[in-house]
Design a protein around this motif. Structure first.
Motif, PDB file in Angstrom:
ATOM      1  N   PHE A 169      -8.846 -11.491  -5.592  1.00 45.47           N
ATOM      2  CA  PHE A 169     -10.475  -9.690  -5.459  1.00 45.47           C
ATOM      3  C   PHE A 169     -11.160 -11.158  -4.448  1.00 45.47           C
ATOM      4  CE2 PHE A 169     -10.442  -6.830  -8.060  1.00 45.47           C
ATOM      5  CZ  PHE A 169      -9.160  -5.817  -7.352  1.00 45.47           C
ATOM      6  N   HIS A 170     -11.625 -12.211  -5.250  1.00 41.96           N
ATOM      7  CA  HIS A 170     -12.698 -13.551  -4.252  1.00 41.96           C
ATOM      8  C   HIS A 170     -11.683 -13.638  -2.904  1.00 41.96           C
ATOM      9  CE1 HIS A 170     -14.831 -16.400  -3.872  1.00 41.96           C
ATOM     10  NE2 HIS A 170     -14.295 -17.248  -4.022  1.00 41.96           N
ATOM     11  N   ILE A 207      -6.699  -0.773  -8.893  1.00 46.46           N
ATOM     12  CA  ILE A 207      -8.029  -1.323  -9.681  1.00 46.46           C
ATOM     13  C   ILE A 207      -8.734  -1.574  -8.874  1.00 46.46           C
ATOM     14  CG2 ILE A 207      -8.706  -4.055 -10.082  1.00 46.46           C
ATOM     15  CD1 ILE A 207      -5.012  -4.509 -10.714  1.00 46.46           C
ATOM     16  N   ALA A 208      -9.827  -0.243  -8.485  1.00 42.32           N
ATOM     17  CA  ALA A 208     -11.165  -0.631  -7.959  1.00 42.32           C
ATOM     18  C   ALA A 208     -11.645   1.017  -8.330  1.00 42.32           C
ATOM     19  CB  ALA A 208     -10.230   0.569  -6.556  1.00 42.32           C
ATOM     20  N   ASP A 209     -13.464   0.395  -7.948  1.00 42.53           N
ATOM     21  CA  ASP A 209     -14.062   0.785  -8.303  1.00 42.53           C
ATOM     22  C   ASP A 209     -13.558   2.678  -7.784  1.00 42.53           C
ATOM     23  OD1 ASP A 209     -16.944   3.173  -8.344  1.00 42.53           O
ATOM     24  OD2 ASP A 209     -17.266   0.940  -8.584  1.00 42.53           O
ATOM     25  N   VAL A 265      -0.093  -8.265  -8.683  1.00 47.05           N
ATOM     26  CA  VAL A 265      -1.149  -7.808  -8.986  1.00 47.05           C
ATOM     27  C   VAL A 265      -1.399  -6.942  -7.249  1.00 47.05           C
ATOM     28  CG1 VAL A 265      -3.356  -9.180  -8.225  1.00 47.05           C
ATOM     29  CG2 VAL A 265      -1.604  -9.381 -10.562  1.00 47.05           C
ATOM     30  N   THR A 266      -1.352  -7.465  -6.144  1.00 51.04           N
ATOM     31  CA  THR A 266      -1.587  -6.866  -4.488  1.00 51.04           C
ATOM     32  C   THR A 266      -1.280  -5.110  -5.007  1.00 51.04           C
ATOM     33  OG1 THR A 266      -1.272  -9.056  -3.838  1.00 51.04           O
ATOM     34  CG2 THR A 266      -1.181  -6.671  -1.882  1.00 51.04           C
ATOM     35  N   ALA A 267       0.152  -5.315  -5.448  1.00 52.51           N
ATOM     36  CA  ALA A 267       0.728  -3.592  -5.720  1.00 52.51           C
ATOM     37  C   ALA A 267      -0.282  -3.131  -6.339  1.00 52.51           C
ATOM     38  CB  ALA A 267       1.748  -3.199  -6.451  1.00 52.51           C
ATOM     39  N   LEU A 268      -1.440  -3.042  -7.927  1.00 47.33           N
ATOM     40  CA  LEU A 268      -1.392  -2.308  -8.617  1.00 47.33           C
ATOM     41  C   LEU A 268      -2.541  -1.960  -7.982  1.00 47.33           C
ATOM     42  CD1 LEU A 268      -0.139  -4.544 -11.797  1.00 47.33           C
ATOM     43  CD2 LEU A 268      -0.058  -2.197 -11.316  1.00 47.33           C
ATOM     44  N   ARG A 269      -3.332  -3.033  -7.129  1.00 50.46           N
ATOM     45  CA  ARG A 269      -4.865  -3.005  -6.331  1.00 50.46           C
ATOM     46  C   ARG A 269      -4.232  -1.609  -6.317  1.00 50.46           C
ATOM     47  NH1 ARG A 269      -8.852  -1.761  -4.379  1.00 50.46           N
ATOM     48  NH2 ARG A 269      -9.830  -2.663  -3.328  1.00 50.46           N
ATOM     49  N   THR A 309       1.263  -0.910   0.461  1.00 53.17           N
ATOM     50  CA  THR A 309       0.195  -0.326  -0.255  1.00 53.17           C
ATOM     51  C   THR A 309       1.228   1.401   0.241  1.00 53.17           C
ATOM     52  OG1 THR A 309       0.010   0.245   2.485  1.00 53.17           O
ATOM     53  CG2 THR A 309      -1.619  -1.387   1.099  1.00 53.17           C
ATOM     54  N   MET A 310       0.480   1.992  -0.218  1.00 53.95           N
ATOM     55  CA  MET A 310       1.322   4.149  -0.101  1.00 53.95           C
ATOM     56  C   MET A 310       1.780   3.574   1.471  1.00 53.95           C
ATOM     57  SD  MET A 310      -1.200   3.995  -3.067  1.00 53.95           S
ATOM     58  CE  MET A 310      -1.269   5.136  -4.548  1.00 53.95           C
TER      59      MET A 310
END
Length: 260
Positions: free
Chosen positions: A212-213, A168-170, A159-163, A129-130
């Motif tokens: 995500f799941h 990768i978020a609404d 993928v965890t970093a790019l989340r 995370t940041m």
């Protein structure tokens, strides 16, 4: 044991671990069952010449970890939201992954969490995370808070970093500085800077959906035990994961076009 000095400065930012304080040029963190594995990893990184992580000093008389304090800034700022910062982070994560080469990839002794189905390739940070990236002079310099580290694939950690960093978020859940960014372009930028192989680029969004799941299930289970996980769940963490997964379903084709 190393004696604890009296003047302690609470360090804020992390969601999971309470009681993290700074004492002079060290950080004191509560120990957990994964602490021996994390310390072994940090000592391996030091021996490998990777400069972007804290060093292990020892344990204090209260049973807390003693790590070196890494000066710099954390959190979402103009500098950390830039494309240059994202490319710099990709390079730093690649250096970290490469530096874990030769470290045992046994799954015992680590904090449990969601993971890839493929055979582990590296030790992943798994919480990029940041708040866990130190910036200096406008560029990512070091990674901190390895409590959730564990053996995994390179792509799962990416993928965890790019989340968080693409993100990768609404859009409803994105901070203002990240709200209008082109997520597909940032996925490609990170992959280019890291050197993600074509076969992994084709699998990235599929793995993001799986993450995500599984992270939803893991977080819900942890929240049932109370503590900070329960607070995060009560503050809508599960709902944000669900919205991110739904947003990914809608925009998968356009994101995939940037990757292939």
């Amino acid at each position: 044991m190393v004696a604890t000095l009296l003047y302690e400065i609470p360090l804020q930012g992390g969601d999971v671990t309470d009681g993290v304080v700074r004492v002079d040029d060290t950080v004191r963190r509560p120990a957990s069952t994964s602490t021996p594995s994390v310390h072994a990893l940090l000592m391996h990184l030091e021996a490998a010449g990777f400069e972007g992580a804290p060093r292990v000093v020892g344990m204090d008389e209260f049973g807390r970890q003693i790590l070196t304090y890494v000066p710099g800034t954390t959190g979402l700022r103009l500098e950390s939201a830039s494309d240059e910062a994202l490319a710099g982070l990709a390079g730093l994560v690649r250096e970290f992954h490469d530096a874990t080469a030769g470290f045992p990839l046994t799954l015992d002794g680590w904090e449990e969490g969601s993971n890839d189905d493929k055979v582990p390739e590296v030790i992943g940070h798994c919480d990029l995370t940041m708040d866990n990236v130190i910036f200096r002079a406008g560029r990512p310099y070091a990674l901190i808070d390895f409590d959730l580290a564990r053996p995994t694939t390179r792509l799962f950690d990416i993928v965890t970093a790019l989340r968080h960093w693409a993100p990768i978020a609404d859009p409803v859940d994105r901070p203002p500085l990240l709200h209008a960014l082109d997520v597909g372009e940032r996925l490609r930028l990170f992959c280019d800077a890291y050197g993600v192989l074509p076969r992994d680029r084709r699998r990235l969004l599929e793995l993001a959906r799986l993450r995500f799941h599984r992270s939803y299930t893991v977080m819900r289970t942890r929240a049932s035990a109370g503590g900070n996980w329960a607070k995060m769940w009560a503050n809508g963490a599960g709902e944000r994961i669900r919205r991110a997964a739904a947003w990914l379903d809608v925009h998968e084709d356009e994101l995939h076009a940037h990757l292939v």
